[in-house]
Design a protein around this motif. Structure first.
Motif, PDB file in Angstrom:
ATOM      1  N   LEU A   5       0.559  -1.376  -0.066  1.00  0.00           N
ATOM      2  CA  LEU A   5      -0.238   0.466  -0.105  1.00  0.00           C
ATOM      3  C   LEU A   5       0.343   1.984   0.014  1.00  0.00           C
ATOM      4  N   CYS A   6       0.417   2.330  -0.486  1.00  0.00           N
ATOM      5  CA  CYS A   6       1.477   3.339  -0.550  1.00  0.00           C
ATOM      6  C   CYS A   6       1.684   4.008   0.583  1.00  0.00           C
ATOM      7  N   GLN A   7       2.254   4.296   0.874  1.00  0.00           N
ATOM      8  CA  GLN A   7       2.564   4.837   2.620  1.00  0.00           C
ATOM      9  C   GLN A   7       2.643   6.194   2.648  1.00  0.00           C
ATOM     10  N   THR A   8       2.267   6.690   1.981  1.00  0.00           N
ATOM     11  CA  THR A   8       1.195   8.456   2.492  1.00  0.00           C
ATOM     12  C   THR A   8       0.072   7.673   2.417  1.00  0.00           C
ATOM     13  N   CYS A   9      -0.963   7.673   1.714  1.00  0.00           N
ATOM     14  CA  CYS A   9      -2.093   7.130   1.483  1.00  0.00           C
ATOM     15  C   CYS A   9      -2.894   6.642   1.905  1.00  0.00           C
ATOM     16  N   GLY A  10      -1.753   5.050   2.356  1.00  0.00           N
ATOM     17  CA  GLY A  10      -2.099   4.450   3.082  1.00  0.00           C
ATOM     18  C   GLY A  10      -3.597   3.122   2.775  1.00  0.00           C
ATOM     19  N   PHE A  47       4.428   3.042  -8.388  1.00  0.00           N
ATOM     20  CA  PHE A  47       3.654   4.531  -7.961  1.00  0.00           C
ATOM     21  C   PHE A  47       2.289   4.465  -7.259  1.00  0.00           C
ATOM     22  N   CYS A  48       1.974   5.611  -6.711  1.00  0.00           N
ATOM     23  CA  CYS A  48       1.009   5.161  -6.513  1.00  0.00           C
ATOM     24  C   CYS A  48       0.081   6.351  -7.407  1.00  0.00           C
ATOM     25  N   GLU A  49      -1.299   5.604  -7.816  1.00  0.00           N
ATOM     26  CA  GLU A  49      -2.026   6.645  -8.383  1.00  0.00           C
ATOM     27  C   GLU A  49      -3.275   8.237  -8.343  1.00  0.00           C
ATOM     28  N   GLN A  50      -3.011   7.682  -6.968  1.00  0.00           N
ATOM     29  CA  GLN A  50      -3.439   9.252  -5.971  1.00  0.00           C
ATOM     30  C   GLN A  50      -2.403  10.049  -6.009  1.00  0.00           C
ATOM     31  N   CYS A  51      -1.164  10.024  -5.115  1.00  0.00           N
ATOM     32  CA  CYS A  51      -0.427  11.101  -4.927  1.00  0.00           C
ATOM     33  C   CYS A  51       0.796  10.820  -5.512  1.00  0.00           C
ATOM     34  N   SER A  52       0.923   9.948  -6.116  1.00  0.00           N
ATOM     35  CA  SER A  52       2.577  10.082  -7.259  1.00  0.00           C
ATOM     36  C   SER A  52       3.038   9.487  -6.598  1.00  0.00           C
TER      37      SER A  52
HETATM   38 ZN    ZN Z   1      -0.250   7.619  -2.570  1.00  0.00          ZN
END
Ligand code: ZN
Length: 406
Positions: A5-10, A47-52
């Motif tokens: 999982l994205c470590q920023t968006c969770g 990569f994360c599609e929500q926050c890049s």
């Molecule tokens: Zn993200």
């Protein structure tokens, strides 16, 4: 493999776009036996599609990497010291007077920046798992920075004007816990100043070699904005700086506490135009990385077939990623040279190329070519090699393998 999982968006799954093969940790085997028992991990980027945010899919616990033979402290170059002088001046320039102004730096390393800030009359404190006393006697708390540490420092010493963290966002285990610590420690009008390797530079100059286990995340402004937003912080100013082949110095404060500088708007626009949340730019990057491996192999093979010997100059973390990904071993690269006594005489992680001193590289029996593994600080490295007496031809491996004429 389990999903990452994205470590920023969770809650957003990271999309894999690049595999850099099986990679060792940044540990230098002392002998053949140690080399044979070396552990390897798959190194993959997504990569994360929500926050890049771009991140390594499998990461190794930072405690394993920080324990034992960790070489982080050996690495401060002359150029980086100059960079820290400039940063200390810039931070002092934020205030009419630094008297009574406080700075907490986490990931303070050997304390070089702390000492420079103390010399400019800041009240300084470091937080670092290495925890050593700095050269000029600045105090360092021996710990990883966290919400607990931030709250404790705020309670015992009071809140601080500046919190500084250089190149640590990439490899903290829990970003949100760290940001909780920052918000409990920062004064209402305080500034949080970070420097991070910049995703846009990394993509443009093909810096896949910077992906190693200790550095598991690569930030855009978009990703930092997303992380800050969740903690009531906002980006207020950004400077692009040359560190690591392209970084950003980001100033953040509590939302609404500071005027937002034009630099923030400009970089957000740049990132929107590059479409950092779409897969296209990453797919293209992965293709270029594969092409790079082929080109570098072709060049080394061509030189070896002509009877030349090829060395690799210096063994930073990024060299480990590149040589292992490109599959360049002792048959291709004769030796790796180093200035750190902790690496000389050992074997290069993963590919087990013998490591010799820079003096020996520049001695009587010089190889004809040397790959500049610290290509992001090429000028400094070339000057060192030439001063040492190395006469061979130098090759810059990235962004394109290129034979230099100096
Ligand atoms: Zn993200």
């Amino acid at each position: 493999m389990s999903k990452t999982l994205c470590q920023t968006c969770g809650d957003v799954e990271v999309r894999k776009f690049l595999s850099l093969g099986q990679q060792p940790s940044f540990h230098f085997p002392a002998n053949r036996e140690e080399a044979e028992n070396e552990r390897l991990w798959p190194l993959e980027l997504g990569f994360c599609e929500q926050c890049s945010l771009v991140q390594v899919l499998e990461s190794v616990s930072e405690r394993i990497l920080f324990s034992g033979d960790y070489h982080h402290l050996a690495g401060l170059t002359a150029g980086y010291h100059e960079h820290l002088q400039g940063l200390a001046d810039t931070l002092a320039g934020l205030f009419d007077s630094t008297d009574g102004r406080s700075v907490v730096e986490f990931g303070s390393n050997d304390g070089s920046l702390l000492d420079k800030l103390a010399a400019r009359s800041f009240d300084v404190l470091g937080v670092d798992p290495v925890g050593q006393v700095t050269a000029a006697g600045s105090q360092v708390v021996k710990d990883y920075f966290s919400s607990t540490v931030g709250a404790e420092l705020a309670a015992t010493r009071g809140k601080t004007d500046l919190v500084v963290a250089l190149n640590v966002f990439a490899h903290v285990t829990n970003l949100h816990d760290v940001l909780d610590g920052v918000t409990s420690l920062l004064k209402d009008d305080g500034l949080f100043v970070t420097e991070s390797h910049y995703l846009v530079d990394l993509l443009e100059t093909l810096q896949y070699d910077f992906a190693y286990h200790e550095h598991s995340r690569y930030y855009s402004v978009t990703a930092l904005d997303e992380a800050f937003r969740r903690h009531g912080l906002e980006t207020v100013k950004i400077e692009r700086i040359p560190t690591h082949g392209g970084s950003i110095r980001v100033y953040a404060g509590f939302a609404g506490a500071h005027e937002v500088d034009q630099s923030v708007i400009e970089l957000r626009e740049l990132e929107d135009s590059l479409k950092l949340r779409d897969s296209m730019i990453y797919t293209r990057f992965a293709e270029r990385v594969e092409q790079h491996r082929e080109k570098l192999n072709e060049l080394v093979r061509f030189l070896k077939n002509s009877g030349a010997r090829v060395a690799a100059a210096s063994a930073p973390g990024r060299a480990v990623t590149m040589l292992n990904y490109c599959g360049l071993g002792p048959d291709d690269i004769d030796v790796v040279s180093e200035i750190s006594p902790r690496k000389i005489g050992k074997l290069f992680p993963g590919t087990h190329i013998p490591i010799i001193s820079q003096q020996e590289l520049a001695g009587d029996n010089q190889p004809e070519y040397a790959l500049l593994m610290s290509w992001h600080i090429a000028d400094e490295v070339i000057t060192n090699l030439r001063n040492e007496g190395f006469r061979g031809t130098l090759i810059e491996p990235l962004p394109e393998p290129r034979i230099l004429e100096r």
